[in-house]
Design a protein around this motif. Sequence first.
Motif, mmCIF file in Angstrom:
data_model
loop_
_atom_site.group_PDB
_atom_site.id
_atom_site.type_symbol
_atom_site.label_atom_id
_atom_site.label_comp_id
_atom_site.label_asym_id
_atom_site.label_seq_id
_atom_site.Cartn_x
_atom_site.Cartn_y
_atom_site.Cartn_z
ATOM 1 N N LEU A 175 0.651 -1.143 0.326
ATOM 2 C CA LEU A 175 -0.171 0.111 -0.100
ATOM 3 C C LEU A 175 0.737 1.013 0.153
ATOM 4 O O LEU A 175 0.194 2.029 -0.808
ATOM 5 C CB LEU A 175 -1.207 0.067 1.532
ATOM 6 C CG LEU A 175 -2.395 -0.992 1.080
ATOM 7 C CD1 LEU A 175 -2.709 -0.562 2.498
ATOM 8 C CD2 LEU A 175 -3.159 -0.066 0.079
ATOM 9 N N ASP A 226 0.356 4.137 -2.856
ATOM 10 C CA ASP A 226 0.311 5.365 -2.708
ATOM 11 C C ASP A 226 1.060 6.392 -3.244
ATOM 12 O O ASP A 226 1.237 7.443 -3.275
ATOM 13 C CB ASP A 226 0.581 5.445 -0.993
ATOM 14 C CG ASP A 226 -0.260 6.858 -0.769
ATOM 15 O OD1 ASP A 226 -0.809 7.373 -1.242
ATOM 16 O OD2 ASP A 226 -0.007 7.167 0.533
ATOM 17 N N HIS A 262 -3.069 4.227 -10.622
ATOM 18 C CA HIS A 262 -4.727 2.891 -9.669
ATOM 19 C C HIS A 262 -5.414 2.193 -10.629
ATOM 20 O O HIS A 262 -5.405 1.225 -10.134
ATOM 21 C CB HIS A 262 -5.085 4.119 -8.789
ATOM 22 C CG HIS A 262 -4.648 4.761 -7.945
ATOM 23 N ND1 HIS A 262 -2.873 3.970 -7.012
ATOM 24 C CD2 HIS A 262 -3.536 6.093 -7.861
ATOM 25 C CE1 HIS A 262 -2.407 4.361 -6.372
ATOM 26 N NE2 HIS A 262 -2.159 5.818 -6.713
ATOM 27 N N CYS A 278 -5.847 -1.712 -4.311
ATOM 28 C CA CYS A 278 -6.186 -0.186 -4.855
ATOM 29 C C CYS A 278 -6.917 0.539 -4.110
ATOM 30 O O CYS A 278 -7.502 1.660 -3.937
ATOM 31 C CB CYS A 278 -5.767 -0.171 -6.508
ATOM 32 S SG CYS A 278 -4.204 -0.423 -7.084
ATOM 33 N N LEU A 319 -7.166 2.741 -0.949
ATOM 34 C CA LEU A 319 -6.562 4.141 -1.796
ATOM 35 C C LEU A 319 -8.067 5.589 -1.960
ATOM 36 O O LEU A 319 -7.198 6.312 -2.339
ATOM 37 C CB LEU A 319 -4.956 4.125 -2.504
ATOM 38 C CG LEU A 319 -4.037 3.483 -2.530
ATOM 39 C CD1 LEU A 319 -2.718 3.011 -3.237
ATOM 40 C CD2 LEU A 319 -3.786 3.814 -0.424
#
Length: 505
Positions: free
Chosen positions: A95, A99, A107, A121, A124
């Motif tokens: 992650l 990020d 993404h 994903c 996020l």
Amino acid sequence: MSSSPNKNPVFDPNSDPGKAKQRLSSWSDPFSNGRFDPNEALKHAILKMRRRRPISHSGSTTPPSESEPESDSSNPNLFSASADYTSLLSDELLLKVFDKISDAKQHLANSLVCRRWCVLCGKLVQSIKLMDWECLESGRLSFRFPNLIDINLMPACIKSERNSGILLSNKLIEVHLSSRVLENNGFFIRRADNVLDSKRIDSGVRVLAEGCKNLRRIILMNVSDEGLSYLAKKCELLQEMELHCCDDFALKGINNCKNLQILKLIGSLKGIYDSMVSDIGMTILAQGCRRLVKLELVGCEGSYDGIKAIGQCCQMLEELTICDHRMEGGWLSALSYCGNLKTLRIHSCKNIDENPGPDEHLGSCVMLEELHLRLCQMRDKQGVMALFSVCRTIRKLVIEDCWGLDNNIFAAASVVRAIKSLSLEGCSLLTTEGLESVVLSWKELDRLRVVSCNNIKDSEITTELAMLFSVLKELKWRPDSWSMLSASLAGTEIGRKGGRSLRRN
């Protein structure tokens, strides 16, 4: 071909004892010699991992060709093409890697790699516009995007035809329509036919509140008090809300929104849909949302009582926007109850106040600093004078594309004495004389912006006005767009009859 060490080696009298000892020690544990070498330990772990090579997914049963060299498991620099080495990384570490990617499209591409990447994903994603209501009802939305803080549910609330070539779009709404909209009695959207019923919307809001409890902002349409109440209880961090096609008693549900600070309430959109928010709804709203800082009322009915309730209960209110109001006369005098109001915006209103009442009952907003008028009818001098009287403490005045603002109407702004910044745009009836008579009375003026006011001419600037321009901190002077165009084309012979053409020979 590489060979594996034998667990029970057979003693060979002809072999060299030193080589045998060296060969055995090369496969021993990296910690057996009493010294810890990080590089050796890493190589040892990689070798063990590569021995467990995954089965090929190509489906071919043909044995490898003899001409193709087999991979050397003893070489740590060779990696198997079919192995997924990201599986060795924890979810938290992966992650952090995702990020660092700023491109939202990347993404989306990463989420298509595998199921695990799709889930990661999705964590996020923080903002989304929902187009399919079934995705919310089934729970797929909250499962796929558990960390949402901003969601727009309005497009999914409207029964639109996706394949239609008719797109209705404005600042507040965007929806595909069918050719049958002409039968909706003057409105593009009818609540009974084109919007999901309140019970189904409440059900979807419940699913959303259970799965995404960290919501900060939400846009809803045709939701009832039950759905709003459940949302307020589950999403305690909710700070911003936009409600479309909402009635008075549906606002009971936001009483539990203790942290709500920004609210946009759309009662009716001209020509698109129609609903009613009156003094009753404003009073319910004021009593339930006492921590409001910013409030926008679009197409709302009401009167003095509704604005007074908002001013008395919402004592933290700093910005109020009134757009296309249908309020009764006298509502301006209720603004004096908004003791902490700093910015007032009035947009797209046919009139300011039809019957503001006597001047002694108007009062004033003591803390008000800015007044913005945009796309308003300002032909009613009595209403405009009452507005400037209530807003006599402002320091910034912005007027954009307002109809009827001539010299007599603009002269009403002379009651405001502390103006420091003035911005005029699209005021075609105002002349240089009318501007000068008011501007010269403002002794604290230090910023002036005049754009596209075609009746204000450079040739009519007097000496007093020129002296004022010389002491301003900021000046943007483009009143007559046609004269500027003529000056820029001077000497080029473009624009004259029989002059030079831009077309190539």
